[in-house]
Design an enzyme around this catalytic site. Sequence first.
Site, PDB file in Angstrom:
ATOM      1  N   GLN A 170      29.548  56.429  57.729  1.00 40.81           N
ATOM      2  CA  GLN A 170      30.620  55.493  58.055  1.00 40.81           C
ATOM      3  C   GLN A 170      31.520  56.101  59.116  1.00 40.81           C
ATOM      4  O   GLN A 170      31.866  57.284  59.040  1.00 40.81           O
ATOM      5  CB  GLN A 170      31.458  55.144  56.820  1.00 40.81           C
ATOM      6  CG  GLN A 170      32.482  54.045  57.089  1.00 40.81           C
ATOM      7  CD  GLN A 170      33.372  53.760  55.899  1.00 40.81           C
ATOM      8  OE1 GLN A 170      34.219  54.569  55.540  1.00 40.81           O
ATOM      9  NE2 GLN A 170      33.193  52.601  55.279  1.00 40.81           N
ATOM     10  N   ASN A 203      32.871  45.107  46.162  1.00 44.68           N
ATOM     11  CA  ASN A 203      33.458  46.410  45.856  1.00 44.68           C
ATOM     12  C   ASN A 203      34.815  46.218  45.183  1.00 44.68           C
ATOM     13  O   ASN A 203      35.624  45.416  45.634  1.00 44.68           O
ATOM     14  CB  ASN A 203      33.603  47.219  47.155  1.00 44.68           C
ATOM     15  CG  ASN A 203      34.364  48.522  46.972  1.00 44.68           C
ATOM     16  OD1 ASN A 203      35.182  48.884  47.799  1.00 44.68           O
ATOM     17  ND2 ASN A 203      34.110  49.245  45.904  1.00 44.68           N
ATOM     18  N   GLY A 204      35.028  46.957  44.072  1.00 41.62           N
ATOM     19  CA  GLY A 204      36.333  46.923  43.419  1.00 41.62           C
ATOM     20  C   GLY A 204      36.273  46.930  41.911  1.00 41.62           C
ATOM     21  O   GLY A 204      35.774  45.988  41.302  1.00 41.62           O
ATOM     22  N   ASP A 205      36.750  48.020  41.294  1.00 41.09           N
ATOM     23  CA  ASP A 205      36.984  48.102  39.842  1.00 41.09           C
ATOM     24  C   ASP A 205      35.724  48.049  38.982  1.00 41.09           C
ATOM     25  O   ASP A 205      35.813  47.701  37.803  1.00 41.09           O
ATOM     26  CB  ASP A 205      37.933  46.995  39.380  1.00 41.09           C
ATOM     27  CG  ASP A 205      39.319  47.120  39.980  1.00 41.09           C
ATOM     28  OD1 ASP A 205      39.623  48.192  40.541  1.00 41.09           O
ATOM     29  OD2 ASP A 205      40.094  46.150  39.909  1.00 41.09           O
ATOM     30  N   HIS A 221      35.791  44.699  49.951  1.00 42.23           N
ATOM     31  CA  HIS A 221      36.663  45.243  48.903  1.00 42.23           C
ATOM     32  C   HIS A 221      37.647  44.143  48.519  1.00 42.23           C
ATOM     33  O   HIS A 221      38.357  43.621  49.374  1.00 42.23           O
ATOM     34  CB  HIS A 221      37.394  46.480  49.423  1.00 42.23           C
ATOM     35  CG  HIS A 221      38.219  47.168  48.385  1.00 42.23           C
ATOM     36  ND1 HIS A 221      38.800  48.402  48.590  1.00 42.23           N
ATOM     37  CD2 HIS A 221      38.562  46.823  47.122  1.00 42.23           C
ATOM     38  CE1 HIS A 221      39.474  48.769  47.512  1.00 42.23           C
ATOM     39  NE2 HIS A 221      39.345  47.817  46.611  1.00 42.23           N
ATOM     40  N   CYS A 260      40.045  50.638  55.885  1.00 40.31           N
ATOM     41  CA  CYS A 260      40.848  51.812  55.535  1.00 40.31           C
ATOM     42  C   CYS A 260      42.335  51.477  55.597  1.00 40.31           C
ATOM     43  O   CYS A 260      42.836  51.029  56.633  1.00 40.31           O
ATOM     44  CB  CYS A 260      40.535  52.968  56.477  1.00 40.31           C
ATOM     45  SG  CYS A 260      41.499  54.454  56.133  1.00 40.31           S
ATOM     46  N   LEU A 286      33.677  58.050  50.234  1.00 36.93           N
ATOM     47  CA  LEU A 286      34.877  58.532  49.553  1.00 36.93           C
ATOM     48  C   LEU A 286      35.486  59.681  50.345  1.00 36.93           C
ATOM     49  O   LEU A 286      34.860  60.729  50.495  1.00 36.93           O
ATOM     50  CB  LEU A 286      34.534  59.003  48.131  1.00 36.93           C
ATOM     51  CG  LEU A 286      33.898  57.959  47.211  1.00 36.93           C
ATOM     52  CD1 LEU A 286      33.280  58.631  45.989  1.00 36.93           C
ATOM     53  CD2 LEU A 286      34.929  56.934  46.790  1.00 36.93           C
ATOM     54  N   THR A 287      36.688  59.488  50.849  1.00 38.25           N
ATOM     55  CA  THR A 287      37.364  60.555  51.580  1.00 38.25           C
ATOM     56  C   THR A 287      37.623  61.735  50.654  1.00 38.25           C
ATOM     57  O   THR A 287      38.121  61.563  49.548  1.00 38.25           O
ATOM     58  CB  THR A 287      38.697  60.053  52.164  1.00 38.25           C
ATOM     59  OG1 THR A 287      38.430  58.932  53.008  1.00 38.25           O
ATOM     60  CG2 THR A 287      39.389  61.132  52.977  1.00 38.25           C
TER      61      THR A 287
END
Length: 750
Positions: free
Chosen positions: A419, A591-593, A532, A451, A344-345
């Site tokens: 990463q 990955n997602g939601d 993702h 990204c 997570l950025t």
Amino acid sequence: MTDEIPNPVQPEKSLKRPLDGEQLEEAHPPQPILPEDSAVTKAEKVERNGANGNSVSNEEPVAKRIKTEEQNHNSTATDSRDRVRGIAPIKAEYLLHPAGSRSATDGRNPAANDDAAEEKPRGDNRDNGGKKKKKEKGQNKDRQFGSWGDKIKLCNSTSNSPEFSPKECSFGESCKCEHDLRKYLAEGKRGDLTTFNSKCPVWEDNGTCLAGWKCRFVGSHSKEVKREDGRMELVLIEDLERMRTTVAGDEEALGGVVNVVSTKDKLDLARRRTKMEKSDLYTNWLDKNSEEVNRQSNLRKDQKNDQTQEEKEENRARYVEPPFLPSEKRRIYFGPETPVLAPLTTQGNLPFRRLCVELGAQLTYSEMAMSIPLFQGQKSEWALMKAHESEITPPRINPDRSSIVQNYNNSKDLKFGTQISANKPFQAIKAAEILSRFVPHLRVIDLNCGCPIELVYRQGAGSALLDAPSKLEKMIRGMNAVSGEVPITAKIRMGTMTGKPTALKTIERLAFGGVESRERLGAPGCAAITLHGRSRQQRYTKNADWSYIAECAALVKSYNQKKDDLTDTIMEPDARTLPNAPDGKLHFIGNGDCYSHVDYLDHIQNASVDSVMVARGALIKPWLFEEIEKGQTLDKSASERLQYIEKFARYGLEAWGSDEMGVGQTRRFLLEWLSFAHRYVPAGILEHLPPSLQDRPPAYRGRNDLETLLASDNYMDWMKICEMFLGPAHEGFKFQPKHKSNSYEIEAEG
């Protein structure tokens, strides 16, 4: 200041700020450029903000697109109980407006704009009507953001020493910092904090405090003693029994922090004194091999058909084997019992990861680091590699699972991976070599291929790699060759364009290699792939496509069988070219939601993924990992949630320091987290479970005043929450939420 910030992806190309154009509604207001920001964060801020701090975009605002989609979503109901899609189903007694009234609709909290957290595309000359931009002069042309620090700067020679015996100052009489300790304490710094029972969290944990006299709790670990000559001396207190041994003599390793790279190693990298023999050998071979492959591919079909057998043999002889094969990798495992915290950025900092591990996260990743700043030795980028000691413990597994990797040793496994991002093979290869050399506690090195940030994409990194499969394969293959025993993984998206998914082809290439290299070189050696379920174009709008993720999972499940079919029946593949040898298992993570244990279990069972990576769901409720472990929805009280915030503040002070700078840094990242955490709607006031990540609540009140405060989307309330643990903000402190066009600037004290 901006002229000094290098381009982290392509140093030869300078960063350009957008020209001043029409005043637009800010979707992402200016963020302060801070020395501790990673390279990609600094570069984003330079490109995102106009000369006057105004974002310029040549695209339709993301907020407008989201609003349109929500209007379409809200027009239909999802079940017979009138549960409206996109609206959190809050019980009537907690609503501030009657159900069905216009006020109920108008009172909804605005949609959280997660795309605003990413970079907006930059403008061009046309945005300014073709007019030449007037260049601003002066070294402070970008000093439009807040800062925090002591009023008087205390010299480092004095900061950790007794009053009468400071260390020798290396600057001598030319030093511009204060050496009079009593003057500094009286005039140069703010008073001590009274939070945490007026005791320094760093000192309580380590028996010493690296901030010394600069600490905002210095009164709790200092005293005044009378000397033989009658003078009173100020001294710092240390508890020798609780003091921890630092790693390699580096003071940064206090507080349970690991993966601390020494200043000498970073300086050697910066001055190009660090040899990277493996990377140099491999990239030289890669360049020559690519030339020959390109020459062959450029031959016309009729020319290839007319070649004699002797010419074909001569062409084969031109191919040179790689200078060395990869080392056999450490076995890794992903399973239903190992939920993953996504990279997570900004938000994926050490204190937040530490909190998530405490709540049940089994695997974690650093924030995305740029490859060039890493092998250039930049301090801010290497700081991303730091991890807490809880992250280097083995993940929890079920030893009875039949799918577990052969010869997997859980005691040698750990939770923390890193990463990286790169746009050229040599960048990724060099980064992989130095990471495996200098970072001792590393589970995997993950290559970011998803990204969506414009700066990264425009220069060929991140999700742009999805449109360059040959280059992507070279990166994975090269990283695998130089990373020692550390496995290489990749995180991808469905594709770059909506409606044109390419992930199936990408996965096949990562699993087997391209047709032109499969026979000669074998598999690239990718140990795991995370998908993702959105395209780059979608960013975070619309739901993740788990049906497509399931389709890709089916392909991965056929990997072993297809691997056997492609293998020469005479020669077995070299185990060093396979991930998780000897069986060569490729792990696949979705990955997602994911926002509840129900979502998690559904994805494991119906999408057939090995595990699920959680991102925004963990930011909103980090105890999601606890829910997954227990298999139930947890109705956390407001006091419990406040305890998590207190823990973050404590962990932040331990990670960044308890001086004015460390307190400000902790405040900044706590506010960043609260910009997500306030979206949580308590399970106990919902009519329907499980909750949905895409739902936003109508205006409501909590079950008590604290719960109402925690649900506030007003950044001033977030500041109040921070002050409970970090005291009043510094007079120069500013905060601009990523998701709103507003900012906070504290009034000067007094």
